[in-house]
Design a protein around this motif. Structure first.
Motif, PDB file in Angstrom:
ATOM      1  N   GLN A 147       9.997  -2.758  15.765  1.00 60.59           N
ATOM      2  CA  GLN A 147       9.409  -4.067  15.474  1.00 60.59           C
ATOM      3  C   GLN A 147       9.971  -5.125  16.437  1.00 60.59           C
ATOM      4  OE1 GLN A 147       7.150  -4.573  12.987  1.00 60.59           O
ATOM      5  NE2 GLN A 147       6.938  -6.785  13.258  1.00 60.59           N
ATOM      6  N   LEU A 155      -5.578 -10.043  17.417  1.00 58.95           N
ATOM      7  CA  LEU A 155      -6.412  -9.511  16.343  1.00 58.95           C
ATOM      8  C   LEU A 155      -7.719 -10.284  16.292  1.00 58.95           C
ATOM      9  CD1 LEU A 155      -3.786  -9.202  13.451  1.00 58.95           C
ATOM     10  CD2 LEU A 155      -4.719  -7.334  14.825  1.00 58.95           C
ATOM     11  N   GLU A 160      -2.974  -8.602   7.010  1.00 60.38           N
ATOM     12  CA  GLU A 160      -1.558  -8.501   6.639  1.00 60.38           C
ATOM     13  C   GLU A 160      -0.700  -8.322   7.892  1.00 60.38           C
ATOM     14  OE1 GLU A 160      -0.139  -8.927   3.805  1.00 60.38           O
ATOM     15  OE2 GLU A 160      -1.939  -9.050   2.554  1.00 60.38           O
ATOM     16  N   GLY A 161       0.411  -9.040   7.958  1.00 58.13           N
ATOM     17  CA  GLY A 161       1.313  -8.921   9.094  1.00 58.13           C
ATOM     18  C   GLY A 161       0.933  -9.775  10.280  1.00 58.13           C
ATOM     19  N   ALA A 162      -0.124 -10.576  10.169  1.00 55.63           N
ATOM     20  CA  ALA A 162      -0.568 -11.391  11.292  1.00 55.63           C
ATOM     21  C   ALA A 162       0.377 -12.573  11.538  1.00 55.63           C
ATOM     22  CB  ALA A 162      -1.984 -11.905  11.043  1.00 55.63           C
ATOM     23  N   ARG A 181       3.693 -17.076   9.924  1.00 54.95           N
ATOM     24  CA  ARG A 181       3.732 -15.639   9.643  1.00 54.95           C
ATOM     25  C   ARG A 181       3.103 -15.432   8.272  1.00 54.95           C
ATOM     26  NH1 ARG A 181       7.819 -12.466  12.081  1.00 54.95           N
ATOM     27  NH2 ARG A 181       8.207 -11.510  10.068  1.00 54.95           N
ATOM     28  N   GLU A 183       3.115 -13.068   6.244  1.00 57.29           N
ATOM     29  CA  GLU A 183       3.983 -12.462   5.234  1.00 57.29           C
ATOM     30  C   GLU A 183       4.957 -13.463   4.618  1.00 57.29           C
ATOM     31  OE1 GLU A 183       7.504 -10.560   7.965  1.00 57.29           O
ATOM     32  OE2 GLU A 183       5.597  -9.492   7.889  1.00 57.29           O
ATOM     33  N   ASN A 237      -2.463 -13.040  16.103  1.00 58.76           N
ATOM     34  CA  ASN A 237      -1.777 -11.904  16.727  1.00 58.76           C
ATOM     35  C   ASN A 237      -1.058 -11.067  15.673  1.00 58.76           C
ATOM     36  OD1 ASN A 237      -2.283 -12.769  19.517  1.00 58.76           O
ATOM     37  ND2 ASN A 237      -0.831 -14.412  19.075  1.00 58.76           N
ATOM     38  N   THR A 238      -0.614  -9.933  16.110  1.00 58.17           N
ATOM     39  CA  THR A 238       0.303  -9.115  15.330  1.00 58.17           C
ATOM     40  C   THR A 238       1.300  -8.502  16.302  1.00 58.17           C
ATOM     41  OG1 THR A 238       0.496  -7.398  13.640  1.00 58.17           O
ATOM     42  CG2 THR A 238      -0.985  -6.938  15.475  1.00 58.17           C
TER      43      THR A 238
END
Length: 440
Positions: A147, A155, A160-162, A181, A183, A237-238
């Motif tokens: 990570q 994206l 989720e996680g973007a 973020r 999350e 983005n991710t």
């Protein structure tokens, strides 16, 4: 000048110093002559002030300062020459009146003596812990590395996680762009499925858990009722996780340090166990200290220390306050004496080269945490020099070296019963021990 010492009890004494005029008169005369040359007094030309006038004006103050300087030096030299181990600092015994014109002046100083006692480390027995790192914990580290060293990937829509780059309008006024973020949001439903260029209007209460979080994110004070914010999505983005390959291994541990996933995982496991071993070492120190404090008994010059605290600390006005303060610091004072006794018996010293080596190790480890496994020598030397020139940091590193040496002495002399535990068991043990320590 004459110096004597009378013991008032086992842990207190009085140093008596008798000063004759011959001990200070020459220096006093020299200072007064200098005053006469430089004094700017109305009615007299520079350098022509009568000595009788100078003596009347400045004589007693000069005698006081000169005698005080002689006394301080004499007390210090007596303590050093007699190899006296004292607590606190000497306290001058106050006299109601002093005749500064007398041929002989006598002064008393109270001192507190460090107690005599023995420390037997061989009678200390503590548990030490070997933390076994399981495969699932190694995997957590692997996931973290992939990570951390991953790359941003665009994206089409929020998921989720973007990670979102947004322009912000707060209560109708434009604010600085920021990043969100997904999350981290309490409720991200208003953003899900949105694309670049879309607009999201929400109240901060709906997406942040606290006003503090909202304030930190927006960069402006947010009230309890929240504020209305319009977010315009500029990027979606991710983080695409890095592949587990040689490129990742080199980024984490340096080029060529490991050459396979198996070696990568083994190094993670070894480093994790070493890290937990350091935590276990800290617990050895804590447990040994606790036993030494419990089992090494000696008296302290309580009456003297109470006087000393009252004399030396402006915030302490009464002996009752001093007694309370002494109670708070007694455990620390006792261990300082025990620690000094052990260090003296084992010739523990710390030199500048050892402090520098500690600085290099600490800085290297810190840089490694940020993914910097190599750094030019010149830059490294500048960082080290900066750390060592900071007195507070130098003292911290010096005490760390000292602590490491004390740990080695403990490991060599006390009885250690090693116990293998999982990480979760270790955390539970340390948490309970820290709780007991706080309640003690």
């Amino acid at each position: 000048m004459n110096i004597t010492r009378n013991t008032t009890d086992n842990l207190s004494a009085v140093i008596t110093i008798t000063v004759n005029k011959d001990d200070y008169q020459e220096k006093v005369d020299k200072v007064l002559n200098q005053y006469r040359k430089t004094a700017n007094i109305k009615g007299f030309r520079a350098g022509q002030v009568p000595m009788s006038f100078v003596k009347k004006q400045y004589g007693q103050a000069v005698v006081y300062d000169t005698v005080n300087e002689i006394l301080q030096k004499a007390v210090s030299e007596h303590i050093n020459e007699e190899k006296l181990s004292i607590l606190g600092n000497p306290i001058p015994v106050v006299k109601e009146a002093i005749d500064w014109n007398a041929e002989e002046l006598t002064f008393d100083f109270e001192i507190g003596l460090a107690p005599e006692f023995e420390v037997d480390l061989t009678k200390v027995e503590v548990e030490t812990y070997k933390v076994k790192v399981e495969e699932d914990e190694v995997q957590k580290y692997v996931d973290n590395f992939t990570q951390r060293f991953g790359a941003l990937k665009s994206l089409e829509a929020v998921e989720e996680g973007a990670i979102l780059k947004v322009d912000q309008t707060i209560n109708g006024e434009e604010a600085k762009p920021s990043f969100i973020r997904v999350e981290d949001l309490k409720d991200a439903s208003a953003f899900m499925g949105k694309k670049v260029g879309d607009v999201v209007e929400v109240n901060t209460k709906d997406i942040f858990d606290t006003t503090e979080e909202a304030t930190q994110h927006l960069g402006t004070e947010v009230a309890e009722e929240g504020v209305n914010v319009t977010f315009t999505l500029k990027e979606v983005n991710t983080v695409a996780k890095a592949e587990i390959n040689q490129e990742l291994f080199d980024k984490v541990y340096g080029e060529g340090a490991v050459d396979s996933e198996e070696a990568f995982r083994e190094k993670i496991k070894t480093e994790s166990e070493n890290m937990y071993s350091k935590e276990a070492d800290k617990q050895i120190i804590n447990d040994v200290v606790a036993q030494l404090l419990a089992n090494t008994t000696f008296d302290l010059p309580t009456e003297f220390l109470t006087k000393w605290l009252t004399f030396s600390n402006e915030q302490i006005a009464t002996e009752e306050q001093a007694a309370e303060e002494l109670t708070k610091m007694e455990k620390s004072l006792r261990y300082q004496l025990i620690e000094a006794k052990i260090a003296e018996a084992n010739n523990v010293e710390v030199n500048a080269e050892e402090v520098k080596e500690a600085a290099v190790a600490a800085i290297t480890e810190q840089l490694k945490m940020y993914g910097q496994t190599t750094i030019p020598e010149e830059s490294m030397n500048q960082i080290i020099a900066g750390a060592l020139s900071n007195q507070e940091e130098y003292n911290r590193l010096s005490y760390q070296v000292f602590t490491d040496k004390m740990l080695a002495i403990f490991k060599e002399n006390v009885k250690l019963n090693e116990k293998e535990v999982t990480f979760d068991e270790f955390v539970e043990i340390i948490t309970e021990k820290n709780k007991e320590l706080a309640e003690a």
